[in-house]
Design an enzyme around this catalytic site. Structure first.
Site, PDB file in Angstrom:
ATOM      1  N   VAL A  47       0.682  -1.063  -0.054  1.00 28.68           N
ATOM      2  CA  VAL A  47      -0.166  -0.058   0.200  1.00 28.68           C
ATOM      3  C   VAL A  47       0.752   1.314   0.025  1.00 28.68           C
ATOM      4  O   VAL A  47       0.117   2.597  -0.045  1.00 28.68           O
ATOM      5  CB  VAL A  47      -0.960  -0.022   1.241  1.00 28.68           C
ATOM      6  N   TYR A  48       2.317   1.111   0.360  1.00 29.21           N
ATOM      7  CA  TYR A  48       3.037   2.477   0.276  1.00 29.21           C
ATOM      8  C   TYR A  48       3.252   3.107  -1.143  1.00 29.21           C
ATOM      9  O   TYR A  48       3.628   2.381  -1.937  1.00 29.21           O
ATOM     10  CB  TYR A  48       4.277   2.159   0.558  1.00 29.21           C
ATOM     11  N   SER A  49       2.209   4.327  -1.112  1.00 26.80           N
ATOM     12  CA  SER A  49       2.483   4.977  -2.417  1.00 26.80           C
ATOM     13  C   SER A  49       1.940   4.235  -3.437  1.00 26.80           C
ATOM     14  O   SER A  49       2.467   4.094  -4.509  1.00 26.80           O
ATOM     15  CB  SER A  49       3.922   5.631  -2.684  1.00 26.80           C
ATOM     16  N   ASN A  50       0.904   3.331  -3.038  1.00 26.83           N
ATOM     17  CA  ASN A  50       0.183   2.579  -4.135  1.00 26.83           C
ATOM     18  C   ASN A  50       0.993   1.876  -5.071  1.00 26.83           C
ATOM     19  O   ASN A  50       0.813   1.596  -6.077  1.00 26.83           O
ATOM     20  CB  ASN A  50      -0.964   3.597  -5.332  1.00 26.83           C
ATOM     21  N   LYS A  85       4.364  -6.339   2.833  1.00 28.65           N
ATOM     22  CA  LYS A  85       3.129  -6.693   3.849  1.00 28.65           C
ATOM     23  C   LYS A  85       1.932  -6.401   2.793  1.00 28.65           C
ATOM     24  O   LYS A  85       1.921  -6.010   1.590  1.00 28.65           O
ATOM     25  CB  LYS A  85       3.097  -5.442   4.765  1.00 28.65           C
TER      26      LYS A  85
END
Length: 326
Positions: free
Chosen positions: A60-63, A88
């Site tokens: 999910v970090y910066s899509n 993750k």
């Protein structure tokens, strides 16, 4: 750099893990303060030069762009067998049904997406980012076990949950002969110590590797309380974490300042040394948006606080509401 075993495994990791949430395209996802690829690469290169072999990111970090940036940089600067890559799964990657969570369908899809973005055949540590209250934990643990058996994942871990949830997951895995979680990535720093009540004793008893996130409280332990930054101003999650106990937290920050001044070292080294000294912490996850952040983190490995200094740092703390699980 020091290297230690990751919990009960034979895997060796550096005592500092580079957290890669800061590296991602600012126009993707919810973090406008992140560094783009050109700005991020020097940090990954510098981390390797300092002996850091452990890198943590998330889908999910910066899509997804954090995984892309980290994957390309590590491929250019290191051999795959020399680095430990952690990512993750759990958060929303697309709108609509099955775009998030820990169902078998979501896990099987997201590991392949992460591997493609990272440019690797496997990840060393695959972690559930949060607990999924809508999916039976049996389904999640079996799916993760199947990823290990398929060779896509070497070890599995969890992050930020209640101790009873973590123990239940590993108990179910053990009952069924499935792979157990070997790490816990939890929220721990001088401003938030609630993990000392249940999770840290559990991890010590079970020989679980502990990988604290936000060990320097998103920079709040490294500067005066009133001092700001672009991230502090735009980080809504950080505001939620540190808005409820400001009076007590300010006093802790003052004690960190005093200890650092007495030693003649940066506050970041004091704050991180306290986390490194907590048992059974393995490798704190440190973010860096300035190169000296990496140098301070590595230097903190050799900072040994006295009993008097630890007591001074811990004395102002008061119990906090449970945070960081969402």
């Amino acid at each position: 750099m020091e290297y230690v075993r990751l919990g009960s495994t034979g895997l060796e990791v550096s005592r500092i893990c580079l957290g890669c949430m800061s590296y991602g395209e600012p126009n993707r996802g919810n973090h406008a303060w992140t560094l783009n690829e050109a700005e991020s690469r020097p940090f990954i290169k510098k981390a390797l030069e300092l002996g850091i072999n452990f890198f943590d990111t998330a889908n999910v970090y910066s899509n997804g762009s954090s995984e892309e940036i980290v994957g390309r940089a590590l491929k250019d600067y290191a051999k795959r067998e020399e680095v430990v890559i952690a990512t993750k799964v759990h958060g929303s990657m697309r709108k609509g049904p099955n775009g998030a969570g820990l169902s078998r369908k979501a896990i099987m899809a997201e590991i392949d997406n992460s591997l493609q973005r990272l440019g690797t055949d496997y990840v060393d540590l695959y972690q559930i980012h949060r607990w999924d209250y809508h999916t039976p934990i049996e389904e999640t643990m079996e799916a993760l076990h199947d990823l290990v058996k398929a060779g896509k994942v070497r070890y599995i871990g969890a992050s930020s949950m209640f101790a009873w949830q973590f123990l239940k997951a590993n108990h179910i895995a053990q009952q069924n002969g499935w792979t157990r979680f070997v790490t816990m990535q939890n929220y721990l720093n001088l401003l938030y110590r609630e993990e000392e009540r249940e999770m840290l004793p559990l991890c010590k008893e079970e020989n679980i590797g502990v990988l604290p996130w936000s060990p320097m409280a998103r920079g709040r332990l490294t500067r005066d309380w009133e001092e700001s930054s672009s991230r502090k101003e735009s980080d809504e999650f950080g505001k939620m974490l540190y808005s409820q106990m400001e009076a007590a937290d300010r006093e802790v920050v003052e004690q960190v300042k005093e200890v650092a001044q007495n030693r003649g070292i940066p506050r970041a080294q004091v704050a991180l040394a306290w986390v490194l000294d907590k048992k059974p912490v393995t490798s704190p996850i440190v973010g860096a948006t300035k190169l000296h952040h990496l140098e301070d983190a590595v230097a903190a490995v050799n900072v040994k606080l006295s009993d008097e200094e630890r007591a001074k740092l811990e004395k102002p703390y008061v119990p906090h509401p449970i945070l960081g699980f969402s």
